[in-house]
Design an enzyme around this catalytic site. Structure first.
Site, PDB file in Angstrom:
ATOM      1  CG  LEU A   1      32.121  47.452  41.610  1.00 26.20           C
ATOM      2  CD1 LEU A   1      33.143  48.260  42.411  1.00 26.20           C
ATOM      3  CD2 LEU A   1      31.956  48.029  40.211  1.00 26.20           C
ATOM      4  CG  ASP A   2      33.611  41.946  37.178  1.00 27.29           C
ATOM      5  OD1 ASP A   2      32.412  41.622  37.267  1.00 27.29           O
ATOM      6  OD2 ASP A   2      34.146  42.329  36.119  1.00 27.29           O
ATOM      7  CB  ILE A   3      36.004  38.989  42.748  1.00 21.47           C
ATOM      8  CG1 ILE A   3      36.705  38.827  44.083  1.00 21.47           C
ATOM      9  CG2 ILE A   3      36.730  38.231  41.656  1.00 21.47           C
ATOM     10  CD1 ILE A   3      36.302  37.650  44.888  1.00 21.47           C
TER      11      ILE A   3
ATOM     12  CB  THR B   1      36.020  45.687  39.554  1.00 21.81           C
ATOM     13  OG1 THR B   1      36.065  45.042  38.286  1.00 21.81           O
ATOM     14  CG2 THR B   1      35.749  47.167  39.345  1.00 21.81           C
TER      15      THR B   1
ATOM     16  CE  LYS C   1      37.164  42.922  34.843  1.00 22.01           C
ATOM     17  NZ  LYS C   1      36.846  41.918  35.847  1.00 22.01           N
TER      18      LYS C   1
END
Ligand code: URA
Length: 254
Positions: free
Chosen positions: A105-107, A109, A195
């Site tokens: 997951l993105d930082i 998220t 996103k």
């Protein structure tokens, strides 16, 4: 599954201590196998029949471990980083050293990450060939509408990327604040996918949380908390990678 292991490796795998450190504990007579003190670090221990104890506390051997963590913002989906904390730091003591996050997951998220050392299962869960669903809840700038739902269902195009059809389920829109909240379900895992999909319909993401990964549900697991999966959850993960009436997709599908 059973495999005979050196005693120092058993302890090292299950405590996170180095082989040198576990060898030292063994030589100091702090380790028993089936209640007998063993001083040989190379002692062959069989998880099927051996009970290993360190200072009187049982250290069961588990070949595979499966945890769910609720990643907060600011924590990396990685096994190590020199500056920032990672999802490994969220696991309770007693986990295997070789766990890794099955997907990233993105930082910024938050939400559900599966941590395991079962490489085959992780590979299957992440491969687009198995169509394993991932569900997110997003808050976005802008008002989502039926047109956005149709665009997601048709498959969003963003630059030169064509995303597979996805399900957008609008939960609420706030006309005065100019924001919306929605569930989105995808089965791919392309870079910044959710996103980019919202960006493509003119509604950039403000917050993103993963709430489900295949049959796993985040439920009420608190932010930054971790828990072991139940046997039922592990079986459900295996079952969902046996889909499409075949055990393993063709190599060229992976
Ligand atoms: N899609 C994104 O854009 N970010 C994530 O972290 C996960 C899915």
């Amino acid at each position: 599954m059973s495999e005979i292991l050196r005693l120092d490796r058993w302890l090292s795998d299950m405590t996170g201590l180095s082989r040198k450190e576990t060898g030292r504990l063994i030589r100091k007579k702090r380790v028993t196998v089936n209640r007998e003190i063993i001083r040989d670090a190379a002692f062959p221990a069989d998880p099927a029949v051996c009970t290993v104890m360190l200072d009187g506390k049982e250290i069961p051997y588990e070949f595979f471990q499966y945890y769910m963590v609720n990643k907060p913002a600011g924590v990396l989906s990685a096994t190590e980083d020199r500056r920032r904390s990672t999802v490994m730091d969220l696991l309770p003591p007693g986990h295997r050293r070789d766990l890794f996050p099955a997907g990233r997951l993105d930082i910024d998220t938050t939400g559900l990450i599966l941590m395991t050392n079962d490489g085959q299962l992780a590979h299957r869960l992440l491969s687009p060939a198995w169509h394993v669903n991932k569900q997110y809840v997003a808050t976005v700038d802008g008002i989502l509408d039926g047109e956005a739902v149709r665009a997601f269902a048709d498959g969003i195009v963003s630059g030169d990327i064509q995303f597979a059809p996805a399900v957008l389920d609008i939960l609420e829109t706030d006309a005065s604040g100019g924001t919306s909240r929605a569930f989105v379900t995808i089965h791919e895992g392309k870079f910044h996918q959710v996103k980019k999909m919202f960006e493509a319909v003119g509604c950039p993401v403000k917050t993103l949380t993963r709430t489900a990964f295949g049959p796993l549900l985040l439920g009420d697991l608190a932010e930054s908390a971790a828990r072991k999966l139940t046997d039922g959850e592990i079986q459900a993960l295996r079952d969902c990678t046996q889909a499409h009436g075949k055990d393993y997709p063709d190599e060229n599908e992976i």
